[in-house]
Design a protein around this motif. Sequence first.
Motif, mmCIF file in Angstrom:
data_model
loop_
_atom_site.group_PDB
_atom_site.id
_atom_site.type_symbol
_atom_site.label_atom_id
_atom_site.label_comp_id
_atom_site.label_asym_id
_atom_site.label_seq_id
_atom_site.Cartn_x
_atom_site.Cartn_y
_atom_site.Cartn_z
ATOM 1 N N TYR A 46 80.658 124.620 92.179
ATOM 2 C CA TYR A 46 81.180 123.314 92.576
ATOM 3 C C TYR A 46 82.696 123.315 92.490
ATOM 4 C CZ TYR A 46 76.281 122.724 91.689
ATOM 5 O OH TYR A 46 74.925 122.902 91.696
ATOM 6 N N TYR A 47 83.302 123.701 93.594
ATOM 7 C CA TYR A 47 84.741 123.783 93.661
ATOM 8 C C TYR A 47 85.346 122.392 93.808
ATOM 9 C CZ TYR A 47 84.445 128.843 94.800
ATOM 10 O OH TYR A 47 84.210 130.194 94.798
ATOM 11 N N THR A 48 86.485 122.196 93.155
ATOM 12 C CA THR A 48 87.308 121.016 93.417
ATOM 13 C C THR A 48 88.524 121.507 94.188
ATOM 14 O OG1 THR A 48 86.605 119.928 91.379
ATOM 15 C CG2 THR A 48 88.617 119.125 92.425
ATOM 16 N N PHE A 49 88.731 120.939 95.361
ATOM 17 C CA PHE A 49 89.839 121.353 96.224
ATOM 18 C C PHE A 49 91.004 120.385 96.130
ATOM 19 C CE2 PHE A 49 88.393 124.833 98.944
ATOM 20 C CZ PHE A 49 87.023 124.816 98.744
ATOM 21 N N GLY A 50 92.196 120.929 96.332
ATOM 22 C CA GLY A 50 93.354 120.084 96.560
ATOM 23 C C GLY A 50 93.368 119.582 97.996
ATOM 24 N N TYR B 8 81.958 119.735 108.356
ATOM 25 C CA TYR B 8 81.000 120.176 107.347
ATOM 26 C C TYR B 8 81.015 121.698 107.276
ATOM 27 C CZ TYR B 8 79.277 115.427 107.259
ATOM 28 O OH TYR B 8 79.191 114.064 107.120
ATOM 29 N N PHE B 9 81.259 122.209 106.064
ATOM 30 C CA PHE B 9 81.275 123.650 105.840
ATOM 31 C C PHE B 9 80.008 124.068 105.103
ATOM 32 C CE2 PHE B 9 85.440 124.807 107.233
ATOM 33 C CZ PHE B 9 86.254 123.706 106.995
ATOM 34 N N LYS C 89 84.557 117.668 104.753
ATOM 35 C CA LYS C 89 86.013 117.564 104.747
ATOM 36 C C LYS C 89 86.479 116.504 105.744
ATOM 37 C CE LYS C 89 90.279 120.071 105.551
ATOM 38 N NZ LYS C 89 90.786 118.919 106.329
ATOM 39 N N TYR C 90 87.243 115.549 105.212
ATOM 40 C CA TYR C 90 87.917 114.564 106.052
ATOM 41 C C TYR C 90 89.324 115.073 106.393
ATOM 42 C CZ TYR C 90 84.302 111.157 104.761
ATOM 43 O OH TYR C 90 83.116 110.496 104.581
ATOM 44 N N PRO D 262 88.124 119.884 101.118
ATOM 45 C CA PRO D 262 86.665 119.769 101.163
ATOM 46 C C PRO D 262 86.122 119.241 99.841
ATOM 47 C CG PRO D 262 87.386 121.921 101.967
ATOM 48 C CD PRO D 262 88.584 121.265 101.340
ATOM 49 N N THR D 263 85.027 118.495 99.920
ATOM 50 C CA THR D 263 84.342 118.007 98.726
ATOM 51 C C THR D 263 82.883 118.428 98.778
ATOM 52 O OG1 THR D 263 83.908 115.875 99.778
ATOM 53 C CG2 THR D 263 85.860 116.026 98.397
#
Lengths: 114, 116
Positions: free
Chosen positions: A102-106, B88-89, B38-39, B44-45
């Motif tokens: 579960y990566y948190t991205f910038g 969406y990835f 990703k918006y 990405p979340t």
Amino acid sequence: NAGVTQTPKFRILKIGQSMTLQCTQDMNHNYMYWYRQDPGMGLKLIYYSVGAGITDKGEVPNGYNVSRSTTEDFPLRLELAAPSQTSVYFCASTYGGGQGLYYTFGSGTRLTVV
Amino acid sequence: DQQVKQNSPSLSVQEGRISILNCDYTNSMFDYFLWYKKYPAEGPTFLISISSIKDKNEDGRFTVFLNKSAKHLSLHIVPSQPGDSAVYFCAARAPPPTDSWGKLQFGAGTQVVVTP
């Protein structure tokens, strides 16, 4: 609750210039990553780190360098910028181990090299 | 060598209908599969994941299906809403020792546009 913070958000570089993309996280994550996103190519891993003082190359490391002197910070250095480095750069972090999915991205740095 | 492939760069769907996003992979050692959303101007979340020992995982309007024999997974969004418009990835992980640090590999992404 800042998460992963990247600076700057935008930058235009001239060919041959250098710059450092900053990434810092406040979640005490031990794993950190740098990705670049090119149109239609998804996210390509540039460098990653599994802890302070430990870094390794990803798929596309040429033209980049990293360091990890603290848990929080993972800067990406571009030396001698080239047009091929025009991209959006994302930093990400995670705990690693069982939670490592579960990566948190910038929010990214959009870099243009002209 | 792209081990995770999303062959549809874009998908347009009407609000209220089902969105189906597809992802294919080549590495039979992958043990977890994930979808990230990703918006624009954001990172990405994480959206939803599935272990390779399961064939379905559901979370509200989002369901991921895994077909290991076909090396294929799909994400279903039902019903689709305008706020689902995003990229969406698909991502996958090969566990240690196959990949020493279990890094995620990402597909190219699918742009979903939900129209009213």
